[in-house]
Motif scaffolding. Structure first.
Motif, PDB file in Angstrom:
ATOM      1  N   LEU A  46       0.549   6.178   1.980  1.00 49.07           N
ATOM      2  CA  LEU A  46       1.656   6.577   1.104  1.00 49.07           C
ATOM      3  C   LEU A  46       1.211   6.532  -0.351  1.00 49.07           C
ATOM      4  CD1 LEU A  46       4.757   7.115   0.653  1.00 49.07           C
ATOM      5  CD2 LEU A  46       5.005   4.617   0.547  1.00 49.07           C
ATOM      6  N   LEU A  47       1.467   7.628  -1.062  1.00 53.42           N
ATOM      7  CA  LEU A  47       1.138   7.685  -2.484  1.00 53.42           C
ATOM      8  C   LEU A  47       2.387   7.580  -3.364  1.00 53.42           C
ATOM      9  CD1 LEU A  47      -1.333  10.717  -2.429  1.00 53.42           C
ATOM     10  CD2 LEU A  47      -1.942   8.269  -2.466  1.00 53.42           C
ATOM     11  N   ILE A  48       3.369   8.404  -3.031  1.00 49.32           N
ATOM     12  CA  ILE A  48       4.557   8.595  -3.867  1.00 49.32           C
ATOM     13  C   ILE A  48       5.778   8.626  -2.949  1.00 49.32           C
ATOM     14  CG2 ILE A  48       5.793  10.184  -5.423  1.00 49.32           C
ATOM     15  CD1 ILE A  48       3.333   9.408  -6.825  1.00 49.32           C
ATOM     16  N   TYR A  49       6.872   7.988  -3.359  1.00 50.67           N
ATOM     17  CA  TYR A  49       8.132   8.138  -2.642  1.00 50.67           C
ATOM     18  C   TYR A  49       9.250   8.384  -3.647  1.00 50.67           C
ATOM     19  CZ  TYR A  49       8.896   3.187  -3.829  1.00 50.67           C
ATOM     20  OH  TYR A  49       9.045   1.988  -4.486  1.00 50.67           O
ATOM     21  N   SER A  50      10.372   8.848  -3.134  1.00 46.26           N
ATOM     22  CA  SER A  50      11.480   9.238  -3.997  1.00 46.26           C
ATOM     23  C   SER A  50      11.014  10.219  -5.067  1.00 46.26           C
ATOM     24  CB  SER A  50      12.127   7.995  -4.632  1.00 46.26           C
ATOM     25  OG  SER A  50      13.361   8.323  -5.244  1.00 46.26           O
ATOM     26  N   ALA A  51      10.092  11.086  -4.692  1.00 50.23           N
ATOM     27  CA  ALA A  51       9.557  12.185  -5.499  1.00 50.23           C
ATOM     28  C   ALA A  51       8.685  11.757  -6.682  1.00 50.23           C
ATOM     29  CB  ALA A  51      10.683  13.098  -6.006  1.00 50.23           C
ATOM     30  N   VAL A  52       9.007  10.614  -7.302  1.00 49.60           N
ATOM     31  CA  VAL A  52       8.326  10.252  -8.552  1.00 49.60           C
ATOM     32  C   VAL A  52       7.812   8.818  -8.587  1.00 49.60           C
ATOM     33  CG1 VAL A  52       9.688  11.921  -9.881  1.00 49.60           C
ATOM     34  CG2 VAL A  52      10.485   9.542  -9.678  1.00 49.60           C
ATOM     35  N   THR A  53       8.148   8.007  -7.603  1.00 53.17           N
ATOM     36  CA  THR A  53       7.811   6.582  -7.637  1.00 53.17           C
ATOM     37  C   THR A  53       6.446   6.319  -7.013  1.00 53.17           C
ATOM     38  OG1 THR A  53      10.158   6.012  -7.519  1.00 53.17           O
ATOM     39  CG2 THR A  53       8.562   4.263  -7.035  1.00 53.17           C
ATOM     40  N   LEU A  54       5.564   5.741  -7.785  1.00 58.18           N
ATOM     41  CA  LEU A  54       4.211   5.440  -7.321  1.00 58.18           C
ATOM     42  C   LEU A  54       4.232   4.208  -6.427  1.00 58.18           C
ATOM     43  CD1 LEU A  54       1.307   6.589  -7.936  1.00 58.18           C
ATOM     44  CD2 LEU A  54       1.094   4.702  -9.571  1.00 58.18           C
ATOM     45  N   GLN A  55       3.698   4.334  -5.225  1.00 54.42           N
ATOM     46  CA  GLN A  55       3.599   3.188  -4.323  1.00 54.42           C
ATOM     47  C   GLN A  55       2.700   2.124  -4.946  1.00 54.42           C
ATOM     48  OE1 GLN A  55       4.990   1.859  -1.925  1.00 54.42           O
ATOM     49  NE2 GLN A  55       3.632   1.005  -0.387  1.00 54.42           N
ATOM     50  N   PRO A  59      -3.480   4.300  -7.542  1.00 51.06           N
ATOM     51  CA  PRO A  59      -3.940   4.504  -8.927  1.00 51.06           C
ATOM     52  C   PRO A  59      -2.993   5.393  -9.730  1.00 51.06           C
ATOM     53  CG  PRO A  59      -5.756   4.785  -7.387  1.00 51.06           C
ATOM     54  CD  PRO A  59      -4.529   4.657  -6.565  1.00 51.06           C
ATOM     55  N   SER A  60      -2.907   5.119 -11.008  1.00 45.49           N
ATOM     56  CA  SER A  60      -1.964   5.826 -11.884  1.00 45.49           C
ATOM     57  C   SER A  60      -2.369   7.273 -12.148  1.00 45.49           C
ATOM     58  CB  SER A  60      -1.810   5.083 -13.204  1.00 45.49           C
ATOM     59  OG  SER A  60      -3.061   4.981 -13.854  1.00 45.49           O
ATOM     60  N   ARG A  61      -3.553   7.688 -11.697  1.00 44.45           N
ATOM     61  CA  ARG A  61      -3.923   9.108 -11.854  1.00 44.45           C
ATOM     62  C   ARG A  61      -3.084  10.011 -10.930  1.00 44.45           C
ATOM     63  NH1 ARG A  61      -8.254   6.752  -9.238  1.00 44.45           N
ATOM     64  NH2 ARG A  61      -8.748   7.567  -7.128  1.00 44.45           N
ATOM     65  N   PHE A  62      -2.425   9.401  -9.945  1.00 42.21           N
ATOM     66  CA  PHE A  62      -1.521  10.142  -9.076  1.00 42.21           C
ATOM     67  C   PHE A  62      -0.111  10.100  -9.681  1.00 42.21           C
ATOM     68  CE2 PHE A  62      -4.098  10.976  -5.378  1.00 42.21           C
ATOM     69  CZ  PHE A  62      -5.082  10.004  -5.418  1.00 42.21           C
ATOM     70  N   SER A  63       0.551  11.253  -9.686  1.00 39.75           N
ATOM     71  CA  SER A  63       1.934  11.294 -10.144  1.00 39.75           C
ATOM     72  C   SER A  63       2.697  12.369  -9.395  1.00 39.75           C
ATOM     73  CB  SER A  63       2.012  11.546 -11.653  1.00 39.75           C
ATOM     74  OG  SER A  63       1.476  12.812 -11.971  1.00 39.75           O
ATOM     75  N   ILE A  75      -2.961  15.026  -9.541  1.00 37.40           N
ATOM     76  CA  ILE A  75      -4.040  14.045  -9.709  1.00 37.40           C
ATOM     77  C   ILE A  75      -4.671  14.369 -11.054  1.00 37.40           C
ATOM     78  CG2 ILE A  75      -6.089  12.985  -8.689  1.00 37.40           C
ATOM     79  CD1 ILE A  75      -5.310  14.368  -6.041  1.00 37.40           C
ATOM     80  N   SER A  76      -4.627  13.439 -11.972  1.00 36.79           N
ATOM     81  CA  SER A  76      -4.984  13.758 -13.357  1.00 36.79           C
ATOM     82  C   SER A  76      -6.480  13.931 -13.574  1.00 36.79           C
ATOM     83  CB  SER A  76      -4.453  12.680 -14.302  1.00 36.79           C
ATOM     84  OG  SER A  76      -5.023  11.430 -13.973  1.00 36.79           O
ATOM     85  N   SER A  77      -7.281  13.181 -12.829  1.00 37.28           N
ATOM     86  CA  SER A  77      -8.724  13.257 -12.985  1.00 37.28           C
ATOM     87  C   SER A  77      -9.361  12.878 -11.645  1.00 37.28           C
ATOM     88  CB  SER A  77      -9.203  12.322 -14.092  1.00 37.28           C
ATOM     89  OG  SER A  77     -10.620  12.365 -14.212  1.00 37.28           O
ATOM     90  N   GLN A  79     -11.308  11.746  -8.540  1.00 39.79           N
ATOM     91  CA  GLN A  79     -12.349  10.784  -8.238  1.00 39.79           C
ATOM     92  C   GLN A  79     -12.928  11.079  -6.859  1.00 39.79           C
ATOM     93  OE1 GLN A  79     -13.305   8.431 -10.694  1.00 39.79           O
ATOM     94  NE2 GLN A  79     -11.961   9.902 -11.756  1.00 39.79           N
ATOM     95  N   PRO A  80     -14.131  10.592  -6.563  1.00 40.21           N
ATOM     96  CA  PRO A  80     -14.765  10.916  -5.266  1.00 40.21           C
ATOM     97  C   PRO A  80     -13.893  10.565  -4.059  1.00 40.21           C
ATOM     98  CG  PRO A  80     -16.344   9.863  -6.730  1.00 40.21           C
ATOM     99  CD  PRO A  80     -15.011   9.788  -7.422  1.00 40.21           C
ATOM    100  N   GLU A  81     -13.138   9.472  -4.165  1.00 40.08           N
ATOM    101  CA  GLU A  81     -12.327   9.030  -3.022  1.00 40.08           C
ATOM    102  C   GLU A  81     -11.047   9.841  -2.838  1.00 40.08           C
ATOM    103  OE1 GLU A  81     -13.219   7.312  -5.676  1.00 40.08           O
ATOM    104  OE2 GLU A  81     -11.616   6.018  -6.453  1.00 40.08           O
ATOM    105  N   ASP A  82     -10.796  10.800  -3.721  1.00 41.70           N
ATOM    106  CA  ASP A  82      -9.561  11.578  -3.631  1.00 41.70           C
ATOM    107  C   ASP A  82      -9.676  12.808  -2.732  1.00 41.70           C
ATOM    108  OD1 ASP A  82      -8.868  11.086  -7.188  1.00 41.70           O
ATOM    109  OD2 ASP A  82      -8.551   9.764  -5.454  1.00 41.70           O
ATOM    110  N   PHE A  83     -10.883  13.119  -2.281  1.00 39.07           N
ATOM    111  CA  PHE A  83     -11.035  14.304  -1.433  1.00 39.07           C
ATOM    112  C   PHE A  83     -10.503  13.962  -0.040  1.00 39.07           C
ATOM    113  CE2 PHE A  83     -12.907  17.009  -4.462  1.00 39.07           C
ATOM    114  CZ  PHE A  83     -13.636  16.185  -5.311  1.00 39.07           C
ATOM    115  N   ALA A  84      -9.441  14.656   0.332  1.00 36.65           N
ATOM    116  CA  ALA A  84      -8.675  14.323   1.533  1.00 36.65           C
ATOM    117  C   ALA A  84      -7.653  15.435   1.758  1.00 36.65           C
ATOM    118  CB  ALA A  84      -7.954  12.988   1.342  1.00 36.65           C
ATOM    119  N   THR A  85      -6.817  15.249   2.766  1.00 33.30           N
ATOM    120  CA  THR A  85      -5.692  16.153   2.988  1.00 33.30           C
ATOM    121  C   THR A  85      -4.420  15.463   2.517  1.00 33.30           C
ATOM    122  OG1 THR A  85      -6.788  17.172   4.886  1.00 33.30           O
ATOM    123  CG2 THR A  85      -4.416  17.499   4.694  1.00 33.30           C
ATOM    124  N   TYR A  86      -3.574  16.215   1.860  1.00 35.76           N
ATOM    125  CA  TYR A  86      -2.335  15.683   1.294  1.00 35.76           C
ATOM    126  C   TYR A  86      -1.133  16.346   1.956  1.00 35.76           C
ATOM    127  CZ  TYR A  86      -5.295  13.491  -2.133  1.00 35.76           C
ATOM    128  OH  TYR A  86      -6.259  12.707  -2.724  1.00 35.76           O
TER     129      TYR A  86
END
Lengths: 107, 121
Positions: A46-55, A59-63, A75-77, A79-86
């Motif tokens: 889980l990254l984000i819930y309620s559309a805008v709330t960061l779990q 990391p804060s680069r996710f919004s 994703i603002s910048s 990182q290598p670990e961000d390559f995935a399916t969303y």
């Protein structure tokens, strides 16, 4: 059922890039939307819930933003670990439904 | 931190019943909904349904006639039965904890690693 449509289905990007994924609902879902990151063989995260709330711990680069029918994950910048399916997911009504996924690959 | 682990047969014959258990550790199943979600090979995620710790449940209408979920608070686990399976039920099956924020706002904040179930004779 509420249909969730993500775009793009796949995306190639480089480290440091700013990336935006869009999710559109077939009817209004207020802010009842979550975003998940999924890597092969791993549990979805889980990254984000309620559309805008960061779990917590994400990391804060996710919004996330949006309400009603149109939502975005940014994703603002990259990182290598961000390559995935969303995936996006609505909980406005059952059955809960997911978008078809966006595969983020390294360019 | 709560951890979820799915277990069950990796191979089920057509027309038989798929049975999986999700064991929860590091936390209680009380006061939460527990969902089952699946992902067929090469496809997206499909919500199968959920069950509250008290036993009340809600299933996806597309599977409702074949699905049963149950909870065992003494064992801290949740079970899924899917009957009359076909090859189309081949998928990775996940259990997930559902947290809520009021009204119908819900999100899956903890997931198991998933277990692949293949339907084949």
């Amino acid at each position: 059922d509420i249909q969730m449509t993500q775009s793009p289905s796949s995306l190639s990007a480089s480290l440091g890039d700013r990336v935006t994924i869009t999710c559109r609902a077939s009817q209004t879902i207020s802010r009842f939307l979550s975003w998940y990151q999924h890597k092969p063989g791993k549990a979805p995260k889980l990254l984000i819930y309620s559309a805008v709330t960061l779990q917590s711990g994400v990391p804060s680069r996710f919004s996330g933003s949006g309400s009603g029918t149109d939502f975005t994950l940014t994703i603002s910048s990259l990182q290598p670990e961000d390559f995935a399916t969303y995936y996006c997911q609505q909980s406005y009504s059952t059955p809960y439904t997911f978008g078809q996924g966006t595969n983020l690959e390294m360019k | 931190q709560v951890q979820l682990q799915e277990s069950g047969p990796g191979l089920v014959k057509p027309s038989e019943t798929l049975s999986l258990t999700c064991t929860v550790s590091g936390g209680s199943i009380n006061s939460f909904y527990w969902s089952w979600i699946r992902q067929p090979p090469g496809k997206g995620l499909e919500w199968i349904g959920h069950i509250y710790y008290s036993g009340s449940s809600n299933y996806n209408p597309s599977l409702k006639s074949r699905v049963t979920m149950s909870v065992d608070t003494s064992k801290n686990d949740v079970s899924l039965n899917l009957g009359s399976v076909t090859a189309a039920d081949t998928a990775v099956y996940y259990c997930a904890r559902e947290s809520r924020g009021g009204y119908s706002l819900a999100w899956f904040d903890s997931w198991g690693q998933g277990t692949l179930v293949t339907v084949s004779s």
